[in-house]
Design an enzyme around this catalytic site. Structure first.
Site, PDB file in Angstrom:
ATOM      1  N   HIS A  88       0.861  -1.187   0.000  1.00  0.00           N
ATOM      2  CA  HIS A  88       0.000   0.000   0.000  1.00  0.00           C
ATOM      3  C   HIS A  88       0.900   1.240   0.000  1.00  0.00           C
ATOM      4  O   HIS A  88       2.101   1.135   0.259  1.00  0.00           O
ATOM      5  CB  HIS A  88      -0.896   0.007   1.245  1.00  0.00           C
ATOM      6  CG  HIS A  88      -0.100   0.062   2.506  1.00  0.00           C
ATOM      7  ND1 HIS A  88       0.361  -1.082   3.137  1.00  0.00           N
ATOM      8  CD2 HIS A  88       0.368   1.105   3.225  1.00  0.00           C
ATOM      9  CE1 HIS A  88       1.077  -0.728   4.195  1.00  0.00           C
ATOM     10  NE2 HIS A  88       1.100   0.595   4.269  1.00  0.00           N
ATOM     11  N   HIS A 143       5.841   5.696  -1.921  1.00  0.00           N
ATOM     12  CA  HIS A 143       6.572   4.487  -2.304  1.00  0.00           C
ATOM     13  C   HIS A 143       5.794   3.270  -1.808  1.00  0.00           C
ATOM     14  O   HIS A 143       4.852   3.400  -1.036  1.00  0.00           O
ATOM     15  CB  HIS A 143       7.979   4.494  -1.687  1.00  0.00           C
ATOM     16  CG  HIS A 143       7.958   4.426  -0.195  1.00  0.00           C
ATOM     17  ND1 HIS A 143       7.713   5.526   0.595  1.00  0.00           N
ATOM     18  CD2 HIS A 143       8.098   3.375   0.659  1.00  0.00           C
ATOM     19  CE1 HIS A 143       7.723   5.159   1.861  1.00  0.00           C
ATOM     20  NE2 HIS A 143       7.944   3.852   1.935  1.00  0.00           N
TER      21      HIS A 143
END
Length: 187
Positions: free
Chosen positions: A40, A125
């Protein structure tokens, strides 16, 4: 309850990264690899929140808005803080400018509840692995270099999620507590 705010990634991106992680796992079994279902983009780590505070967190998050959905393109691989002393191995995310604003708005909404502001600059990221101690096995370094510019897919979304994290011996287990639309969904 341990919670954070994040963007979910599409199944196609998850599958591309799962294939990469499977290949890397065979090269470096001792590395702490993230399970593909746990991938996620974290927007705000809140941490431990008492059940009584959860309603206030939900209310604060419900007020966060953006003029448009966010877009992210997942490509490239890297390390925090750097390749010489890697603690975190990540897949990069090139995001629309409003993602940084959205993350800051979420951070400020949480601050109104006494949750400290983030100290680090927001850098979207996907965490793929953690290294303890911070060292990179040579075979893994070579495999990463081969895939350094790889493209994993993209995302366009108009909602973020409050997610509970239960720490278990087998790794963290995530459950979506609530989803929050932050922009008008496109037809």
């Amino acid at each position: 309850m341990r919670v954070f705010v994040a963007l979910e990634i599409p199944s196609a991106v998850r599958e591309n990264l799962a294939a990469l992680l499977n290949a890397f796992r065979s090269v470096s079994a001792q590395t702490r690899w993230v399970r593909p279902e746990n991938l996620h983009v974290t927007l705000k780590f809140i941490g431990e929140a008492a059940e009584a505070k959860l309603a206030a967190i939900r209310s604060a998050l419900a007020g966060v808005r953006s003029e448009q959905p966010v877009t992210l393109a997942f490509r490239g691989l890297g390390f925090f803080p750097n390749e010489k002393h890697p603690r975190v191995f990540w897949a990069g995310a090139e995001a629309s400018p409003n993602l940084k604003i959205l993350a800051a708005d979420i951070d400020h909404a949480a601050e109104t509840l006494g949750i400290p502001l983030e100290k680090r600059l927001f850098s979207p990221h996907l965490t793929l692995a953690r290294f303890e101690p911070p060292r990179l096995p040579e075979k893994l370094r070579a495999a990463i270099l081969e895939n350094a510019e790889r493209d994993f897919g993209s995302l366009r979304t108009s909602q973020f999620h409050l997610i509970e994290s239960k720490l278990k011996p087998t790794g963290a287990e995530y459950t979506t507590v609530e989803s929050f639309p932050f922009a008008e969904a496109e037809a």
